[in-house]
Design a protein around this motif. Sequence first.
Motif, PDB file in Angstrom:
ATOM      1  N   ALA A 149       0.832  -1.209   0.000  1.00 66.55           N
ATOM      2  CA  ALA A 149       0.000   0.000   0.000  1.00 66.55           C
ATOM      3  C   ALA A 149       0.864   1.256   0.000  1.00 66.55           C
ATOM      4  O   ALA A 149       0.552   2.245  -0.678  1.00 66.55           O
ATOM      5  CB  ALA A 149      -0.926  -0.011   1.211  1.00 66.55           C
TER       6      ALA A 149
ATOM      7  N   GLU B  85       2.076   2.132  -3.397  1.00 64.80           N
ATOM      8  CA  GLU B  85       1.046   2.796  -4.206  1.00 64.80           C
ATOM      9  C   GLU B  85       0.856   4.249  -3.770  1.00 64.80           C
ATOM     10  O   GLU B  85       0.606   5.115  -4.595  1.00 64.80           O
ATOM     11  CB  GLU B  85      -0.277   2.031  -4.086  1.00 64.80           C
ATOM     12  CG  GLU B  85      -0.218   0.649  -4.744  1.00 64.80           C
ATOM     13  CD  GLU B  85      -1.444  -0.196  -4.462  1.00 64.80           C
ATOM     14  OE1 GLU B  85      -1.577  -1.266  -5.080  1.00 64.80           O
ATOM     15  OE2 GLU B  85      -2.272   0.213  -3.609  1.00 64.80           O
TER      16      GLU B  85
ATOM     17  N   GLN C 284      -1.352   6.110  -2.299  1.00 64.34           N
ATOM     18  CA  GLN C 284      -2.586   6.892  -2.269  1.00 64.34           C
ATOM     19  C   GLN C 284      -3.803   5.978  -2.299  1.00 64.34           C
ATOM     20  O   GLN C 284      -3.747   4.862  -2.824  1.00 64.34           O
ATOM     21  CB  GLN C 284      -2.649   7.840  -3.472  1.00 64.34           C
ATOM     22  CG  GLN C 284      -3.844   8.801  -3.448  1.00 64.34           C
ATOM     23  CD  GLN C 284      -3.913   9.666  -4.701  1.00 64.34           C
ATOM     24  OE1 GLN C 284      -3.876   9.158  -5.817  1.00 64.34           O
ATOM     25  NE2 GLN C 284      -4.016  10.982  -4.522  1.00 64.34           N
ATOM     26  N   VAL C 285      -4.900   6.471  -1.729  1.00 61.61           N
ATOM     27  CA  VAL C 285      -6.202   5.827  -1.893  1.00 61.61           C
ATOM     28  C   VAL C 285      -7.223   6.922  -2.179  1.00 61.61           C
ATOM     29  O   VAL C 285      -7.182   7.999  -1.590  1.00 61.61           O
ATOM     30  CB  VAL C 285      -6.603   5.008  -0.640  1.00 61.61           C
ATOM     31  CG1 VAL C 285      -6.675   5.877   0.604  1.00 61.61           C
ATOM     32  CG2 VAL C 285      -7.929   4.293  -0.849  1.00 61.61           C
TER      33      VAL C 285
ATOM     34  N   ILE D 258       0.984   7.188   2.972  1.00 59.47           N
ATOM     35  CA  ILE D 258      -0.194   6.945   2.133  1.00 59.47           C
ATOM     36  C   ILE D 258      -1.171   8.097   2.344  1.00 59.47           C
ATOM     37  O   ILE D 258      -1.578   8.364   3.472  1.00 59.47           O
ATOM     38  CB  ILE D 258      -0.896   5.623   2.497  1.00 59.47           C
ATOM     39  CG1 ILE D 258       0.094   4.455   2.506  1.00 59.47           C
ATOM     40  CG2 ILE D 258      -2.028   5.335   1.496  1.00 59.47           C
ATOM     41  CD1 ILE D 258      -0.494   3.160   3.029  1.00 59.47           C
TER      42      ILE D 258
ATOM     43  N   ASP E  64     -11.025   4.155  -5.670  1.00 60.68           N
ATOM     44  CA  ASP E  64     -10.629   2.907  -5.019  1.00 60.68           C
ATOM     45  C   ASP E  64     -11.732   2.351  -4.124  1.00 60.68           C
ATOM     46  O   ASP E  64     -12.183   1.223  -4.287  1.00 60.68           O
ATOM     47  CB  ASP E  64      -9.369   3.130  -4.172  1.00 60.68           C
ATOM     48  CG  ASP E  64      -8.165   3.487  -5.002  1.00 60.68           C
ATOM     49  OD1 ASP E  64      -7.801   2.683  -5.880  1.00 60.68           O
ATOM     50  OD2 ASP E  64      -7.583   4.574  -4.793  1.00 60.68           O
TER      51      ASP E  64
ATOM     52  N   CYS F 179      -9.849  -0.822  -9.385  1.00 59.95           N
ATOM     53  CA  CYS F 179      -9.358   0.405  -8.755  1.00 59.95           C
ATOM     54  C   CYS F 179      -7.858   0.591  -8.992  1.00 59.95           C
ATOM     55  O   CYS F 179      -7.128  -0.386  -9.161  1.00 59.95           O
ATOM     56  CB  CYS F 179      -9.666   0.400  -7.261  1.00 59.95           C
ATOM     57  SG  CYS F 179      -8.779  -0.833  -6.295  1.00 59.95           S
TER      58      CYS F 179
ATOM     59  N   HIS G 194      -5.484   1.668  -6.954  1.00 65.52           N
ATOM     60  CA  HIS G 194      -4.603   1.402  -5.814  1.00 65.52           C
ATOM     61  C   HIS G 194      -5.171   0.259  -4.978  1.00 65.52           C
ATOM     62  O   HIS G 194      -5.677   0.471  -3.868  1.00 65.52           O
ATOM     63  CB  HIS G 194      -4.449   2.663  -4.958  1.00 65.52           C
ATOM     64  CG  HIS G 194      -4.150   3.905  -5.729  1.00 65.52           C
ATOM     65  ND1 HIS G 194      -5.104   4.870  -6.012  1.00 65.52           N
ATOM     66  CD2 HIS G 194      -2.999   4.343  -6.304  1.00 65.52           C
ATOM     67  CE1 HIS G 194      -4.557   5.846  -6.709  1.00 65.52           C
ATOM     68  NE2 HIS G 194      -3.282   5.550  -6.913  1.00 65.52           N
TER      69      HIS G 194
ATOM     70  N   ASN H  25      -4.044  -2.297  -3.202  1.00 64.99           N
ATOM     71  CA  ASN H  25      -3.529  -2.630  -1.871  1.00 64.99           C
ATOM     72  C   ASN H  25      -3.864  -1.534  -0.853  1.00 64.99           C
ATOM     73  O   ASN H  25      -4.291  -1.816   0.270  1.00 64.99           O
ATOM     74  CB  ASN H  25      -2.016  -2.858  -1.932  1.00 64.99           C
ATOM     75  CG  ASN H  25      -1.665  -4.083  -2.750  1.00 64.99           C
ATOM     76  OD1 ASN H  25      -1.962  -5.208  -2.377  1.00 64.99           O
ATOM     77  ND2 ASN H  25      -1.032  -3.861  -3.901  1.00 64.99           N
ATOM     78  N   ALA H  26      -3.706  -0.280  -1.272  1.00 68.76           N
ATOM     79  CA  ALA H  26      -4.083   0.833  -0.399  1.00 68.76           C
ATOM     80  C   ALA H  26      -5.584   0.803  -0.129  1.00 68.76           C
ATOM     81  O   ALA H  26      -6.036   1.128   0.975  1.00 68.76           O
ATOM     82  CB  ALA H  26      -3.682   2.157  -1.024  1.00 68.76           C
TER      83      ALA H  26
END
Length: 356
Positions: A47, A50, A52-53, A78, A106, A282, A284, A286-287
């Motif tokens: 996450a 990546e 960001q969410v 994040i 996401d 989505c 991201h 993992n985030a």
Amino acid sequence: MRKHLGLSRRAILKGTSAVLAGTAFSTRLMAAAPPAEPVTPALIEAAKKEGQVVYYTSTDLPVAEKLAKAFEAKYAGITVRVERTGAERVFQRVGQEYASNIHAVDVVNSSDAAHFIVWKRDGILAPYVPEEVAKYYPEEHRDADGQFASFRVWLSIVAYNTNLVKTEEAPKSFADLLDPKWKGKIVKAHPGYSGTIMTATYQMQRDLGWTFFEQLAKQNIMQVQSSTDPPKKLDLGERAVMADGNEYNIFQMKEMGRPVEPVYATEGSPIIVGPNGIFKDCPHPNAARLFQSFALGREGQQLNVEIGGLRSVHAQAQEKAGRRPLKDIKTMKDDPVAVEREGESIKAHYTRIFRV
């Protein structure tokens, strides 16, 4: 992606609702739910890569932003981009983006549970069951296929102004609102404007009958739009009693020392559910999973309770002192598919009765 993503949810659900039961998240079983997943160092590391969410939500902006800040503080590196708008606009935006093959969001939250039925049938939600959801959420508040779960819960309630109404004289039921002494003293929101009130109106007409509303209309009520409006009118003393409106606004006002008091009608209070889900495509993933685990976990749920005045179905979330626990309140039954199916007729019937 199916072309019907841009259509109304009413058109999509037409003819399919018969196979869906009337529990909060009861949908036709399409696949076995995936195993519950704990938050692991590997997930956190992925996450962070990546970074960001993106969260589309209809939650009140201050509450959503505090959830985002709490997540960012726990998982440094994040960021959470909160995109807050009304539930119907969230739904339209997702439909427009996916119809154009744009996958920008996401995690999604909506105060209209029927949206998740549509997204699930479109095949665009990702199955993901956070460990805490599997352990601590009631079955009726998690999708059978693991695609969404209750992020926030609240009630539409009766309430009164304590400067204008003595406790012993306050209404205790919806039936009490029909007493002639309340004529010209009641405020009420409109199902044509508010999703919360649409859901509440469906539950009330189902359980109490349209006769109740016909009699209520004779009370010369003040008709407002949003479910946040009745608490405001109550607080200002413009009306003595509200027939419906957000419980969480009443909590927030009361805890600030304002002269308002909630009432949990003996017939049961309408319950509103706002789920969270992750999109399959989505940007991201993992985030998104990490954020979903946080939002639905005890920490995120406790923040909803403390800051947002909301309810949580997480078994380990603690009710705030001074509030009646949800388990001790008689509630009506949510049925998002029926709300979708009957929404237009409910609005039309309501408009005829109240002439608004």
